[in-house]
Design a protein around this motif. Structure first.
Motif, PDB file in Angstrom:
ATOM      1  N   PHE A   3      12.005   8.345  13.133  1.00 62.70           N
ATOM      2  CA  PHE A   3      12.686   8.100  14.400  1.00 62.70           C
ATOM      3  C   PHE A   3      12.265   6.733  14.929  1.00 62.70           C
ATOM      4  O   PHE A   3      11.142   6.302  14.690  1.00 62.70           O
ATOM      5  CB  PHE A   3      12.322   9.149  15.472  1.00 62.70           C
TER       6      PHE A   3
ATOM      7  N   TYR B 101      22.830   3.957   3.530  1.00 62.95           N
ATOM      8  CA  TYR B 101      24.018   4.433   4.229  1.00 62.95           C
ATOM      9  C   TYR B 101      23.702   4.593   5.712  1.00 62.95           C
ATOM     10  O   TYR B 101      22.553   4.796   6.107  1.00 62.95           O
ATOM     11  CB  TYR B 101      24.434   5.829   3.739  1.00 62.95           C
TER      12      TYR B 101
ATOM     13  N   GLN C 135      25.261   7.118   8.922  1.00 58.80           N
ATOM     14  CA  GLN C 135      26.137   8.265   9.190  1.00 58.80           C
ATOM     15  C   GLN C 135      26.351   8.381  10.681  1.00 58.80           C
ATOM     16  O   GLN C 135      25.392   8.532  11.453  1.00 58.80           O
ATOM     17  CB  GLN C 135      25.529   9.560   8.642  1.00 58.80           C
TER      18      GLN C 135
ATOM     19  N   PHE D 159      20.444   6.793   6.049  1.00 59.75           N
ATOM     20  CA  PHE D 159      19.972   7.498   4.861  1.00 59.75           C
ATOM     21  C   PHE D 159      19.834   6.516   3.709  1.00 59.75           C
ATOM     22  O   PHE D 159      20.706   5.690   3.456  1.00 59.75           O
ATOM     23  CB  PHE D 159      20.960   8.595   4.435  1.00 59.75           C
TER      24      PHE D 159
ATOM     25  N   PHE E 241      18.945  11.796  -1.799  1.00 56.03           N
ATOM     26  CA  PHE E 241      18.822  11.203  -0.468  1.00 56.03           C
ATOM     27  C   PHE E 241      17.443  11.435   0.132  1.00 56.03           C
ATOM     28  O   PHE E 241      16.806  12.456  -0.102  1.00 56.03           O
ATOM     29  CB  PHE E 241      19.868  11.805   0.480  1.00 56.03           C
ATOM     30  N   GLY E 242      17.037  10.471   0.934  1.00 54.76           N
ATOM     31  CA  GLY E 242      15.850  10.647   1.756  1.00 54.76           C
ATOM     32  C   GLY E 242      16.196  11.452   2.990  1.00 54.76           C
ATOM     33  O   GLY E 242      17.373  11.736   3.242  1.00 54.76           O
ATOM     34  N   PRO E 243      15.200  11.803   3.801  1.00 52.64           N
ATOM     35  CA  PRO E 243      15.417  12.675   4.960  1.00 52.64           C
ATOM     36  C   PRO E 243      16.095  11.995   6.141  1.00 52.64           C
ATOM     37  O   PRO E 243      16.492  12.665   7.084  1.00 52.64           O
ATOM     38  CB  PRO E 243      14.003  13.112   5.332  1.00 52.64           C
TER      39      PRO E 243
ATOM     40  N   ARG F 262      16.445   8.288  12.259  1.00 53.12           N
ATOM     41  CA  ARG F 262      17.320   8.319  13.452  1.00 53.12           C
ATOM     42  C   ARG F 262      16.960   7.135  14.324  1.00 53.12           C
ATOM     43  O   ARG F 262      15.854   7.074  14.864  1.00 53.12           O
ATOM     44  CB  ARG F 262      17.138   9.629  14.201  1.00 53.12           C
TER      45      ARG F 262
END
Lengths: 110, 114
Positions: B10, B35, B37, B90, B105-107, B110
């Motif tokens: 975060f 990416y 999202q 991501f 993918f990684g976690p 945010r």
């Protein structure tokens, strides 16, 4: 037109129901197709690949219709744990780029 | 075997600040991707790399830079953050050949830009 389009849902189904999602694609994303699953606030994970002949993995069946340019995912005997967003994904004909749909949300209730 | 990890999880930035997101993978994958999202937009490719020392632009590269100095790491930089860059980021990696279709993918990170 988006390269890969999906109905965002949500699809609300009871446990044990059969549910199907469709996804349409444009020519630019027409090499290979996949379904990824994404749980809330988590990363996407590959669910299954989609082959022209159709393929099945347990309760999940994926099919590709090249003539009509759509991909489908069928889930039988839905479980509570199937609640997630299902991403339809195409592989760009140009190269190593995956094209993601916006996802279809599934909610399975007791 | 941790797979793909992302740092930080975060972050809150003010407009104009800079930051670097770190992605690391321990699967010896050649290809790595960044990416973003956003609601209603799906995953959009920012930049990608097909090997150590190489990078290429994806669908939405403006405002971002990347570097792949080591095979296992892929860094995403925001030089001057803008509110439009508020998103979930991501990182992903994949092997080569037919296995390229399976991206891990990684976690996610945010990011909020105020």
């Amino acid at each position: 037109r988006k390269e890969v389009e999906q109905d965002p849902g949500p699809f609300n189904v009871p446990e044990g129901a059969t549910v199907a999602f469709n996804c349409t694609y444009s020519n630019s994303a027409s090499q290979s197709f996949f379904w990824y699953r994404q749980d809330c606030r988590k990363e996407p994970k590959l669910l299954m690949s989609v082959y022209s002949s159709g393929n099945e993995d347990g309760r999940f069946t994926a099919q590709l219709n090249r003539a009509s340019q759509y991909i489908s995912l069928l889930i039988r005997d839905s479980k509570l744990s199937d609640s997630a967003t299902y991403l339809c994904v195409g592989r760009d004909t140009g190269f190593q780029k995956l094209v993601f749909g916006t996802g279809t949300r599934l909610l399975v209730s007791p | 075997n941790a797979g793909v990890t992302q740092t930080p999880k975060f972050r809150v930035l003010k407009t104009g600040q800079s930051m670097t997101l770190l992605c690391a993978q321990d699967m010896n994958h050649e290809y790595m991707y960044w990416y973003r999202q956003d609601p209603g937009m799906g995953l959009r490719l920012i930049h990608y790399s097909v090997g150590e020392g190489t990078t290429a632009k994806g669908e939405v590269p403006d405002g971002y830079n990347v570097s792949r100095l080591k095979k296992q790491n892929f860094l995403l930089g925001l030089e001057s953050a803008a509110p439009s860059q508020t998103s979930v980021y991501f990182c992903a990696s994949s092997s080569w050949g037919l296995a390229i279709d399976t991206q891990y993918f990684g976690p996610g990170t945010r990011l909020t830009v105020l």
